[in-house]
Design an enzyme around this catalytic site. Structure first.
Site, PDB file in Angstrom:
ATOM      1  N   HIS A  60      -7.625  72.852  71.961  1.00  0.00           N
ATOM      2  CA  HIS A  60      -7.836  73.975  71.032  1.00  0.00           C
ATOM      3  C   HIS A  60      -8.774  75.028  71.637  1.00  0.00           C
ATOM      4  O   HIS A  60      -9.573  75.642  70.923  1.00  0.00           O
ATOM      5  CB  HIS A  60      -8.408  73.491  69.692  1.00  0.00           C
ATOM      6  CG  HIS A  60      -7.501  72.564  68.942  1.00  0.00           C
ATOM      7  ND1 HIS A  60      -6.604  72.998  68.004  1.00  0.00           N
ATOM      8  CD2 HIS A  60      -7.349  71.221  68.996  1.00  0.00           C
ATOM      9  CE1 HIS A  60      -5.943  71.954  67.506  1.00  0.00           C
ATOM     10  NE2 HIS A  60      -6.369  70.877  68.096  1.00  0.00           N
ATOM     11  N   ASN A 133      -4.284  70.937  61.211  1.00  0.00           N
ATOM     12  CA  ASN A 133      -3.268  71.576  62.045  1.00  0.00           C
ATOM     13  C   ASN A 133      -2.208  72.207  61.151  1.00  0.00           C
ATOM     14  O   ASN A 133      -2.210  71.995  59.936  1.00  0.00           O
ATOM     15  CB  ASN A 133      -2.584  70.546  62.949  1.00  0.00           C
ATOM     16  CG  ASN A 133      -3.426  70.183  64.172  1.00  0.00           C
ATOM     17  OD1 ASN A 133      -4.331  70.911  64.566  1.00  0.00           O
ATOM     18  ND2 ASN A 133      -3.105  69.053  64.777  1.00  0.00           N
TER      19      ASN A 133
HETATM   20 FE1  HDE Z   1      -9.068  67.379  67.324  1.00  0.00          FE
HETATM   21  N1  HDE Z   1     -10.528  67.746  68.699  1.00  0.00           N
HETATM   22  N2  HDE Z   1      -8.981  65.469  67.954  1.00  0.00           N
HETATM   23  N3  HDE Z   1      -7.471  67.035  66.121  1.00  0.00           N
HETATM   24  N4  HDE Z   1      -9.086  69.277  66.758  1.00  0.00           N
HETATM   25  C1  HDE Z   1     -11.117  68.932  68.905  1.00  0.00           C
HETATM   26  O1  HDE Z   1     -13.436  69.281  69.104  1.00  0.00           O
HETATM   27  C2  HDE Z   1      -9.919  64.851  68.700  1.00  0.00           C
HETATM   28  C3  HDE Z   1      -6.829  65.850  65.944  1.00  0.00           C
HETATM   29  C4  HDE Z   1      -8.366  69.838  65.745  1.00  0.00           C
HETATM   30  O2  HDE Z   1     -11.249  75.490  66.044  1.00  0.00           O
HETATM   31  C5  HDE Z   1     -12.314  68.824  69.831  1.00  0.00           C
HETATM   32  O3  HDE Z   1     -14.843  71.052  69.041  1.00  0.00           O
HETATM   33  C6  HDE Z   1      -9.627  63.441  68.786  1.00  0.00           C
HETATM   34  C7  HDE Z   1      -5.991  65.888  64.780  1.00  0.00           C
HETATM   35  C8  HDE Z   1      -8.653  71.244  65.641  1.00  0.00           C
HETATM   36  O4  HDE Z   1     -12.949  74.567  67.071  1.00  0.00           O
HETATM   37  C9  HDE Z   1     -12.406  67.327  70.109  1.00  0.00           C
HETATM   38  C10 HDE Z   1      -8.468  63.250  68.088  1.00  0.00           C
HETATM   39  C11 HDE Z   1      -6.157  67.141  64.259  1.00  0.00           C
HETATM   40  C12 HDE Z   1      -9.593  71.494  66.638  1.00  0.00           C
HETATM   41  C13 HDE Z   1     -11.228  66.784  69.342  1.00  0.00           C
HETATM   42  C14 HDE Z   1      -8.073  64.517  67.561  1.00  0.00           C
HETATM   43  C15 HDE Z   1      -7.072  67.841  65.114  1.00  0.00           C
HETATM   44  C16 HDE Z   1      -9.847  70.255  67.307  1.00  0.00           C
HETATM   45  C17 HDE Z   1     -12.263  69.721  71.030  1.00  0.00           C
HETATM   46  C18 HDE Z   1      -7.696  61.968  67.886  1.00  0.00           C
HETATM   47  C19 HDE Z   1      -5.486  67.744  63.024  1.00  0.00           C
HETATM   48  C20 HDE Z   1     -10.213  72.830  66.980  1.00  0.00           C
HETATM   49  C21 HDE Z   1     -13.343  70.755  70.835  1.00  0.00           C
HETATM   50  C22 HDE Z   1      -8.465  60.868  67.388  1.00  0.00           C
HETATM   51  C23 HDE Z   1      -5.845  67.077  61.789  1.00  0.00           C
HETATM   52  C24 HDE Z   1     -11.377  73.137  66.106  1.00  0.00           C
HETATM   53  C25 HDE Z   1     -13.966  70.423  69.589  1.00  0.00           C
HETATM   54  C26 HDE Z   1     -11.915  74.511  66.432  1.00  0.00           C
HETATM   55  C27 HDE Z   1     -10.758  70.104  68.344  1.00  0.00           C
HETATM   56  C28 HDE Z   1     -10.970  65.472  69.298  1.00  0.00           C
HETATM   57  C29 HDE Z   1      -6.876  64.700  66.815  1.00  0.00           C
HETATM   58  C30 HDE Z   1      -7.435  69.205  64.851  1.00  0.00           C
HETATM   59  C31 HDE Z   1     -12.395  66.923  71.573  1.00  0.00           C
HETATM   60  C32 HDE Z   1     -10.436  62.422  69.553  1.00  0.00           C
HETATM   61  C33 HDE Z   1      -5.133  64.737  64.224  1.00  0.00           C
HETATM   62  C34 HDE Z   1      -8.051  72.230  64.663  1.00  0.00           C
HETATM   63  O5  HDE Z   1     -13.598  66.783  69.608  1.00  0.00           O
END
Ligand code: HDE
Length: 671
Positions: A60, A133
């Protein structure tokens, strides 16, 4: 060069507040001599510049954000104590950030990708982050697999390409070996992954959360955002061409909408259900690769979010905003969804390295707007100056030191006494039924888009066995889909289907999952381009503009020269865009008003010919007067319901409110 005079400019200083007398020349020993180390003005300026970048988000990374507010319209007091969900009419400030997933911070806005939809609610009871999402399910069931799916989709590590694209071997290799991803793949190959505008996407919290009432009783909730402008997607060829036309297409669109007062808005909906309801679902709601069809649990609209202020500065706000699904307020709680549980760890952890230390919550965009106090101290970039002797608890020395409160956050008393195991629940084992449900719920054109997207993506995969393994999975989802994709790839025979742990079931279709049928026929928030040149009929241009604007569209004038065109009435009409730099992909519908001479001339100009060829190929409405017919002919545009005379203004507006789906089979060989 002389700077513009006027205004009351404050003195330029160093970061230490020392006024700077010369911001153009470094300190040298003689006008042509070596630069002196003593020049602290130069050194400080360059040093700060050298450190301007922070690590971009690992996923993202590319995103655009805006400020706004949320207003509750229906109380959920029966289910929760959270004030944000019980105080009807109260306005809560929010910051929302939309993102692509795979590409880097500088990548394009329109790849085929999932869009992040993250909202920070600055509530009176602390920050609540709904980090979702635009697709209601996910690729994997367990947080353990997240680094793998992300590594697989990002650019391949040896060659460092492709950027922001899933159409390559490592992604499809991983997916073909991960049957749980099949449902999400259907969504990712659908038109949801190529949105027209960030203002026209849905948002989903994905996981089940809990709402807790004052007795601690729990009701499960899934959160949904519904765009008031309706859903709208691009067609794939258009999305590809947008990457060349305007890297920042979505960011610019959001910026221009907010700056012009057309504030994007979403309804917040919830699906509420109990543990007993969940026990009857033909799937496990804790499995994030599953959705709950609205036909099974209807959506209740409870509030509205409006984004009405673009950030003053991108870096401190949009780049430094730190979302975290673990940020919830009293009255809301987590479920045991194993993906959510892993996320609860990841986001705080990632901010520590991305924002450089444990005090990132003090950055204005991240700070709660309610009072907050605790005994956490020190660390990099501490901005607070806490007073007094007490930085611990229990304590008796200071009457105003913060203490835990009975009104504080409480966790649902879920019973958890299982054996410690690394085991996937048997109830998570059905990987194909909902993929089939999604595919079979789509309209015929949408099914064709999914099949064609799979053909496009897999055609970029060099390894034959990966392509074949994917087609094997498709046989479980829908045999006809498998055949179409196999045919599109030029496979002689259908590859074998892999063994399915649970044979796919036929679930009742869910029309609510479609996009095309649910698009609003509207020009609100859309943009119409009018191509003019010297001699264009002024009255025709004015009539088209007036009608399009009345229907809610923004109108942009395009001309071969930015200075515009001298119209038939002798007046010059300035252009908003020069033809060569303003292809029709940036518009929702186009009109051409040209004199006979201009039409003949532009029929030999590739940019004009492409303008109409693409508008036609991208299923847009086209209005053209007699002079423009030569350009239409050169672009291979033939008359249909969406191609009208420039004078048929009402017909043009009606056609412009929608895409010409009936035209599609005539202009594209879909799988
Ligand atoms: Fe994320 N995800 N994600 N994700 N995600 C990040 O956090 C992570 C997942 C989502 O505008 C990171 O600040 C793991 C699902 C958005 O700043 C990180 C897993 C969904 C954004 C991270 C998921 C998301 C992130 C990267 C699986 C939808 C952007 C930078 C267990 C419900 C937020 C940060 C923004 C961002 C980890 C799965 C949505 C690395 C470990 C499912 C919208 O922490």
């Amino acid at each position: 060069m002389q700077q513009q005079a006027g205004g009351s400019h404050p003195p330029l200083t160093t970061a230490q507040g020392i006024p700077v007398a010369d911001n153009q020349n470094s300190l040298r020993a003689g006008a042509r001599g070596p630069t002196l180390l003593e020049d602290f003005v130069l050194r400080e300026k360059i040093t700060h510049f050298d450190h301007e970048r922070i690590p971009e988000r690992i996923v993202h990374a590319r995103g655009s954000g805006a400020h706004g507010h949320f207003e509750l319209t229906r109380s959920l007091a029966k289910y929760t104590t959270a004030k944000i969900l019980t105080e009807v009419g109260a306005r809560t400030p929010v910051f929302a950030r939309f993102s692509t997933v795979a590409g880097g911070a500088g990548s394009v806005d329109t790849p085929r990708d999932v869009r992040g939809f993250a909202v920070k609610f600055y509530t009176q009871e602390g920050n609540w982050d709904l980090v979702g999402n635009n697709i209601p399910v996910f690729f994997i069931q367990d947080a353990m697999k997240f680094p793998d799916v992300v590594h697989a989709v990002k650019m391949e590590p040896d060659r460092a390409f492709p950027q922001a694209a899933s159409a390559h071997d490592t992604f499809w290799d991983f997916i073909s070996l991960t049957p749980e991803a099949m449902h999400m793949i259907m969504w990712a190959m659908s038109d949801r992954a190529i949105p027209r505008s960030l203002r026209m996407i849905e948002g989903f919290g994905i996981h089940s959360f809990r709402l807790l009432d004052s007795q601690g009783r729990s009701t499960f909730a899934k959160f949904h955002w519904r765009p008031e402008l309706g859903l709208q997607s691009t067609v794939w060829d258009e999305a590809l061409k947008l990457q060349g036309a305007d890297n920042d297409f979505h960011r610019r669109d959001l910026f221009e909408a907010i700056q012009s007062g057309q504030f994007p808005a979403w309804q917040l909906g919830v699906q509420l259900f109990t543990e007993e309801d969940a026990a009857k679902f033909p799937f496990d709601h804790l499995d994030p690769t599953k959705l709950i069809p609205e036909e099974l649990v209807p959506l209740t609209v409870v509030g509205r979010m409006v984004l009405d202020r673009w950030p003053d500065n991108f870096f401190p706000e949009t780049e430094q905003v730190a979302f975290c699904p673990a940020n919830i307020v009293p009255g809301i709680d987590f479920s045991d969804d194993p993906l959510l549980q892993g996320r609860l760890f990841s986001y705080l952890d990632t901010q520590l390295s991305r924002l450089g230390g444990p005090n990132f919550h003090q950055i204005p965009i991240n700070a709660p707007k309610c009072p907050f106090a605790n005994h956490q101290r020190d660390g990099h970039m501490q901005m607070d100056v806490p007073k007094g002797r007490v930085n611990y608890e229990p304590s008796s020395l200071q009457a105003d030191s913060p203490r835990a409160t009975p009104a504080g956050f409480r966790t649902h008393t879920t019973v958890a006494d299982g054996a410690k195991v690394r085991l996937r629940a048997e109830s998570f084992a059905d990987h194909y039924s909902q993929a089939r449900l999604f595919f079979r719920s789509q309209s015929a054109p949408e099914q064709a888009h999914i099949a064609s997207a799979l053909v496009f993506e897999l055609s970029k995969v060099e390894t034959a066995h990966v392509r074949e393994a994917m087609v094997g999975h498709l046989r479980h989802i829908d045999p006809d889909l498998a055949r179409r994709v196999a045919d599109g790839l030029g496979l002689d025979a259908l590859p074998p289907a892999p063994p399915a742990r649970v044979p796919p079931q036929d679930l009742p279709p869910s029309p609510a999952l479609r996009i095309i049928d649910r698009m609003k026929d509207t020009l609100q928030g859309r943009c119409v381009g009018i191509l003019v040149h010297d001699g264009s009929d002024a009255a025709a241009v004015a009539a088209l503009r007036k009608a399009a604007e009345k229907a809610g569209a923004t109108v942009k004038i395009v001309a071969p020269k930015l200075g515009g065109a001298l119209l038939s009435n002798g007046r010059r009409l300035a252009a908003d865009g020069q033809l060569a730099g303003t292809p029709s992909v940036v518009f929702d519908a186009v009109a051409l008003v040209l004199s006979k001479e201009a039409g003949a001339m532009l029929a030999k100009e590739a940019a004009a010919v492409d303008w109409v060829r693409d508008a036609f190929g991208h299923l847009k409405a086209i209005a053209a007067d007699a002079g423009a017919q030569a350009v239409l002919k050169a672009g291979g545009v033939v008359r249909d319901a969406g191609v009208v005379e420039a004078g048929e203004v009402a017909a043009f507006i009606a056609a412009a409110k929608t895409r010409q789906w009936a035209r599609e089979p005539k202009v594209r060989m879909l799988a």
